[in-house]
Scaffold this motif. Sequence first.
Motif, mmCIF file in Angstrom:
data_model
loop_
_atom_site.group_PDB
_atom_site.id
_atom_site.type_symbol
_atom_site.label_atom_id
_atom_site.label_comp_id
_atom_site.label_asym_id
_atom_site.label_seq_id
_atom_site.Cartn_x
_atom_site.Cartn_y
_atom_site.Cartn_z
ATOM 1 N N TRP A 79 0.916 -1.027 -0.010
ATOM 2 C CA TRP A 79 0.120 -0.149 -0.050
ATOM 3 C C TRP A 79 0.592 1.522 0.225
ATOM 4 O O TRP A 79 0.786 2.018 -0.582
ATOM 5 C CB TRP A 79 -0.735 0.219 0.936
ATOM 6 N N GLU A 80 1.967 0.859 0.622
ATOM 7 C CA GLU A 80 2.230 2.055 1.010
ATOM 8 C C GLU A 80 3.389 2.892 -0.411
ATOM 9 O O GLU A 80 3.805 3.781 -0.212
ATOM 10 C CB GLU A 80 3.661 2.229 2.216
ATOM 11 N N LYS A 81 4.228 1.252 -1.394
ATOM 12 C CA LYS A 81 4.624 1.572 -2.346
ATOM 13 C C LYS A 81 3.872 2.252 -3.413
ATOM 14 O O LYS A 81 4.411 3.026 -4.084
ATOM 15 C CB LYS A 81 5.118 0.589 -2.758
ATOM 16 N N LYS A 82 2.421 1.956 -3.391
ATOM 17 C CA LYS A 82 1.352 2.037 -4.026
ATOM 18 C C LYS A 82 1.168 4.039 -3.962
ATOM 19 O O LYS A 82 0.749 4.368 -4.805
ATOM 20 C CB LYS A 82 0.404 1.670 -4.249
ATOM 21 N N GLN A 83 0.823 4.116 -2.703
ATOM 22 C CA GLN A 83 0.999 5.917 -2.511
ATOM 23 C C GLN A 83 1.896 6.510 -3.599
ATOM 24 O O GLN A 83 1.571 7.818 -3.818
ATOM 25 C CB GLN A 83 1.137 5.519 -1.038
ATOM 26 N N THR B 108 1.540 9.961 -2.746
ATOM 27 C CA THR B 108 0.668 10.843 -2.003
ATOM 28 C C THR B 108 -0.085 10.843 -1.002
ATOM 29 O O THR B 108 0.042 9.408 -0.077
ATOM 30 C CB THR B 108 0.068 9.813 -3.217
ATOM 31 N N THR B 109 -0.943 11.494 -0.620
ATOM 32 C CA THR B 109 -1.640 11.872 1.025
ATOM 33 C C THR B 109 -2.531 10.440 0.791
ATOM 34 O O THR B 109 -3.639 10.593 -0.510
ATOM 35 C CB THR B 109 -1.783 12.826 1.751
ATOM 36 N N SER B 110 -3.256 9.477 1.124
ATOM 37 C CA SER B 110 -4.279 8.569 0.995
ATOM 38 C C SER B 110 -5.015 8.320 2.644
ATOM 39 O O SER B 110 -4.337 8.053 3.398
ATOM 40 C CB SER B 110 -3.487 7.522 0.479
ATOM 41 N N THR B 111 -6.045 8.053 2.534
ATOM 42 C CA THR B 111 -7.006 7.550 4.179
ATOM 43 C C THR B 111 -6.039 6.508 4.491
ATOM 44 O O THR B 111 -5.989 5.030 4.367
ATOM 45 C CB THR B 111 -8.560 7.752 4.540
ATOM 46 N N TRP B 112 -5.556 6.125 5.517
ATOM 47 C CA TRP B 112 -5.110 5.358 6.381
ATOM 48 C C TRP B 112 -5.932 4.254 6.784
ATOM 49 O O TRP B 112 -6.103 4.922 7.977
ATOM 50 C CB TRP B 112 -3.613 5.241 7.350
#
Length: 93
Positions: A41-45, A48-52
């Motif tokens: 998930w972190e690599k796909k971000q 960018t900021t996304s809801t954890w």
Amino acid sequence: QPMFEADWQRRAFGLAVALSEFDHYSWDDFQGELIRAIDTWEKKQGGTTSTWEYYDHWVAALERVVEDHGLLADDYVGPRERDHELEHEHAHH
């Protein structure tokens, strides 16, 4: 104590723990999958900021470990069934 925002999170938590406690997989296997799910998930971000959403990753890890251990396969034999079969075999020898 874990904090849950929704019932599905509590159920996912309980299911992962219970399956491990009943020896369907080791807790280390689950933790490894959880780490991988979060890392993916972190690599796909990509910055960018996304809801954890921790329990989204928890469920992804649970799905993977269940699949990897064949828990939903038609021919899966769980530890209780294996123990029962062994007891049955020893009783007839």
